[in-house]
Motif scaffolding. Structure first.
Motif, PDB file in Angstrom:
ATOM      1  N   HIS A   1       0.853  -1.175   0.000  1.00 22.10           N
ATOM      2  CA  HIS A   1       0.000   0.000   0.000  1.00 22.10           C
ATOM      3  C   HIS A   1       0.899   1.238   0.000  1.00 22.10           C
ATOM      4  CE1 HIS A   1      -3.267   2.707   1.200  1.00 22.10           C
ATOM      5  NE2 HIS A   1      -4.074   1.753   0.796  1.00 22.10           N
ATOM      6  N   PRO A   2       0.564   2.261  -0.787  1.00 16.34           N
ATOM      7  CA  PRO A   2       1.448   3.418  -0.860  1.00 16.34           C
ATOM      8  C   PRO A   2       1.469   4.276   0.405  1.00 16.34           C
ATOM      9  CG  PRO A   2      -0.520   3.809  -2.149  1.00 16.34           C
ATOM     10  CD  PRO A   2      -0.566   2.373  -1.695  1.00 16.34           C
ATOM     11  N   LEU A   3       0.439   4.196   1.198  1.00 16.90           N
ATOM     12  CA  LEU A   3       0.372   4.975   2.430  1.00 16.90           C
ATOM     13  C   LEU A   3       0.352   4.041   3.626  1.00 16.90           C
ATOM     14  CD1 LEU A   3      -2.420   7.462   1.303  1.00 16.90           C
ATOM     15  CD2 LEU A   3       0.032   7.853   1.285  1.00 16.90           C
ATOM     16  N   PRO A   4       0.914   4.470   4.753  1.00 21.85           N
ATOM     17  CA  PRO A   4       0.867   3.595   5.930  1.00 21.85           C
ATOM     18  C   PRO A   4      -0.574   3.423   6.402  1.00 21.85           C
ATOM     19  CG  PRO A   4       1.791   5.749   6.488  1.00 21.85           C
ATOM     20  CD  PRO A   4       1.617   5.717   5.004  1.00 21.85           C
ATOM     21  N   LEU A   5      -0.922   2.204   6.755  1.00 24.25           N
ATOM     22  CA  LEU A   5      -2.275   1.913   7.223  1.00 24.25           C
ATOM     23  C   LEU A   5      -2.321   2.005   8.740  1.00 24.25           C
ATOM     24  CD1 LEU A   5      -3.103  -1.157   4.962  1.00 24.25           C
ATOM     25  CD2 LEU A   5      -3.769   1.210   4.635  1.00 24.25           C
ATOM     26  N   VAL A   6      -3.396   2.587   9.242  1.00 29.73           N
ATOM     27  CA  VAL A   6      -3.562   2.750  10.678  1.00 29.73           C
ATOM     28  C   VAL A   6      -4.921   2.180  11.057  1.00 29.73           C
ATOM     29  CG1 VAL A   6      -3.702   4.425  12.547  1.00 29.73           C
ATOM     30  CG2 VAL A   6      -2.182   4.853  10.620  1.00 29.73           C
ATOM     31  N   ASN A   7      -4.956   1.425  12.132  1.00 24.74           N
ATOM     32  CA  ASN A   7      -6.207   0.865  12.613  1.00 24.74           C
ATOM     33  C   ASN A   7      -7.025   1.987  13.244  1.00 24.74           C
ATOM     34  OD1 ASN A   7      -8.283  -0.624  13.607  1.00 24.74           O
ATOM     35  ND2 ASN A   7      -7.034  -2.014  14.819  1.00 24.74           N
ATOM     36  N   VAL A   8      -8.209   2.267  12.702  1.00 25.70           N
ATOM     37  CA  VAL A   8      -9.031   3.358  13.203  1.00 25.70           C
ATOM     38  C   VAL A   8     -10.114   2.864  14.159  1.00 25.70           C
ATOM     39  CG1 VAL A   8      -8.632   4.831  11.204  1.00 25.70           C
ATOM     40  CG2 VAL A   8     -10.540   3.223  11.194  1.00 25.70           C
ATOM     41  N   LEU A   9     -10.075   1.596  14.519  1.00 28.87           N
ATOM     42  CA  LEU A   9     -11.078   1.057  15.423  1.00 28.87           C
ATOM     43  C   LEU A   9     -10.668   1.292  16.871  1.00 28.87           C
ATOM     44  CD1 LEU A   9     -11.668  -2.320  13.579  1.00 28.87           C
ATOM     45  CD2 LEU A   9     -12.979  -0.230  13.368  1.00 28.87           C
ATOM     46  N   ARG A  10     -11.659   1.308  17.726  1.00 28.61           N
ATOM     47  CA  ARG A  10     -11.366   1.496  19.147  1.00 28.61           C
ATOM     48  C   ARG A  10     -10.685   0.252  19.705  1.00 28.61           C
ATOM     49  NH1 ARG A  10     -14.644  -1.736  21.964  1.00 28.61           N
ATOM     50  NH2 ARG A  10     -16.706  -2.220  21.176  1.00 28.61           N
ATOM     51  N   ALA A  11     -10.070   0.410  20.836  1.00 24.76           N
ATOM     52  CA  ALA A  11      -9.424  -0.724  21.495  1.00 24.76           C
ATOM     53  C   ALA A  11     -10.493  -1.717  21.934  1.00 24.76           C
ATOM     54  CB  ALA A  11      -8.630  -0.239  22.692  1.00 24.76           C
ATOM     55  N   ASP A  12     -10.167  -2.981  21.874  1.00 26.39           N
ATOM     56  CA  ASP A  12     -11.092  -4.035  22.278  1.00 26.39           C
ATOM     57  C   ASP A  12     -11.016  -4.185  23.794  1.00 26.39           C
ATOM     58  OD1 ASP A  12     -12.883  -6.098  22.204  1.00 26.39           O
ATOM     59  OD2 ASP A  12     -11.468  -7.582  21.453  1.00 26.39           O
ATOM     60  N   GLU A  13     -12.053  -3.672  24.462  1.00 25.48           N
ATOM     61  CA  GLU A  13     -12.071  -3.717  25.921  1.00 25.48           C
ATOM     62  C   GLU A  13     -13.319  -4.461  26.385  1.00 25.48           C
ATOM     63  OE1 GLU A  13     -11.922   0.329  27.172  1.00 25.48           O
ATOM     64  OE2 GLU A  13      -9.975   0.687  26.228  1.00 25.48           O
ATOM     65  N   PRO A  14     -13.189  -5.279  27.419  1.00 26.27           N
ATOM     66  CA  PRO A  14     -14.365  -5.997  27.927  1.00 26.27           C
ATOM     67  C   PRO A  14     -15.407  -5.017  28.466  1.00 26.27           C
ATOM     68  CG  PRO A  14     -12.331  -6.723  29.016  1.00 26.27           C
ATOM     69  CD  PRO A  14     -11.987  -5.590  28.137  1.00 26.27           C
ATOM     70  N   SER A  15     -16.662  -5.347  28.258  1.00 30.42           N
ATOM     71  CA  SER A  15     -17.758  -4.519  28.769  1.00 30.42           C
ATOM     72  C   SER A  15     -18.924  -5.431  29.124  1.00 30.42           C
ATOM     73  CB  SER A  15     -18.167  -3.478  27.735  1.00 30.42           C
ATOM     74  OG  SER A  15     -18.617  -4.107  26.558  1.00 30.42           O
ATOM     75  N   ALA A  16     -19.974  -4.833  29.636  1.00 31.62           N
ATOM     76  CA  ALA A  16     -21.158  -5.610  30.037  1.00 31.62           C
ATOM     77  C   ALA A  16     -21.788  -6.246  28.801  1.00 31.62           C
ATOM     78  CB  ALA A  16     -22.159  -4.704  30.728  1.00 31.62           C
ATOM     79  N   VAL A  17     -22.212  -7.488  28.942  1.00 34.47           N
ATOM     80  CA  VAL A  17     -22.846  -8.204  27.839  1.00 34.47           C
ATOM     81  C   VAL A  17     -24.246  -8.622  28.247  1.00 34.47           C
ATOM     82  CG1 VAL A  17     -20.672  -9.051  26.899  1.00 34.47           C
ATOM     83  CG2 VAL A  17     -21.875 -10.403  28.595  1.00 34.47           C
ATOM     84  N   LEU A  18     -25.042  -8.975  27.267  1.00 37.86           N
ATOM     85  CA  LEU A  18     -26.401  -9.441  27.541  1.00 37.86           C
ATOM     86  C   LEU A  18     -26.368 -10.851  28.101  1.00 37.86           C
ATOM     87  CD1 LEU A  18     -28.156  -8.242  24.255  1.00 37.86           C
ATOM     88  CD2 LEU A  18     -28.190  -7.112  26.481  1.00 37.86           C
ATOM     89  N   THR A  19     -27.323 -11.138  28.952  1.00 39.83           N
ATOM     90  CA  THR A  19     -27.454 -12.503  29.469  1.00 39.83           C
ATOM     91  C   THR A  19     -28.155 -13.355  28.421  1.00 39.83           C
ATOM     92  OG1 THR A  19     -29.613 -12.122  30.463  1.00 39.83           O
ATOM     93  CG2 THR A  19     -27.668 -11.614  31.825  1.00 39.83           C
ATOM     94  N   GLN A  20     -28.103 -14.656  28.596  1.00 42.31           N
ATOM     95  CA  GLN A  20     -28.767 -15.563  27.650  1.00 42.31           C
ATOM     96  C   GLN A  20     -30.270 -15.287  27.619  1.00 42.31           C
ATOM     97  OE1 GLN A  20     -28.360 -19.722  28.615  1.00 42.31           O
ATOM     98  NE2 GLN A  20     -28.781 -20.345  26.517  1.00 42.31           N
ATOM     99  N   GLU A  21     -30.857 -15.021  28.769  1.00 41.99           N
ATOM    100  CA  GLU A  21     -32.301 -14.747  28.820  1.00 41.99           C
ATOM    101  C   GLU A  21     -32.639 -13.456  28.068  1.00 41.99           C
ATOM    102  OE1 GLU A  21     -30.463 -15.415  31.675  1.00 41.99           O
ATOM    103  OE2 GLU A  21     -31.050 -17.526  31.701  1.00 41.99           O
TER     104      GLU A  21
END
Length: 103
Positions: free
Chosen positions: A59-79
């Motif tokens: 790639h002619p330009l350096p690529l940079v990851n523009v996504l946020r850091a993957d950090e644990p957070s609250a998730v939905l329960t199975q119910e």
């Protein structure tokens, strides 16, 4: 590298079309012979310029990851997840059988 430009002949195109099992009209074969010759010539020119001191790049330009850091957070329960499902069974989504299985 030799200075003579590579030439893709009509016979070469007919042979390749036969290998690929592509039916081509005579005018298409002639047109493709010219285009393929230009492509091979362009690749030859790039190979002349590509020397060991020129680093390879994807790639002619350096690529940079523009996504946020993957950090644990609250998730939905199975119910909570299954509460919005049209049908649930044994803690899983229930869907119609599609592979010929009996219902």
């Amino acid at each position: 590298m030799p200075d003579a430009p590579p030439v893709i002949s009509v016979a070469d195109v007919q042979h390749l079309a036969g290998l690929a099992r592509i039916a081509l009209a005579p005018d298409e074969i002639e047109h493709l012979a010219g285009e393929l010759t230009q492509i091979v010539d362009s690749v030859r020119k790039v190979q002349e310029v590509a020397t060991p001191d020129v680093p390879a790049t994807s790639h002619p330009l350096p690529l940079v990851n523009v996504l946020r850091a993957d950090e644990p957070s609250a998730v939905l329960t199975q119910e909570q997840v299954l509460s919005g499902a049209p049908a649930a069974r044994d803690g899983r989504f229930q869907v119609p059988a599609i592979l010929g299985e009996e219902q």
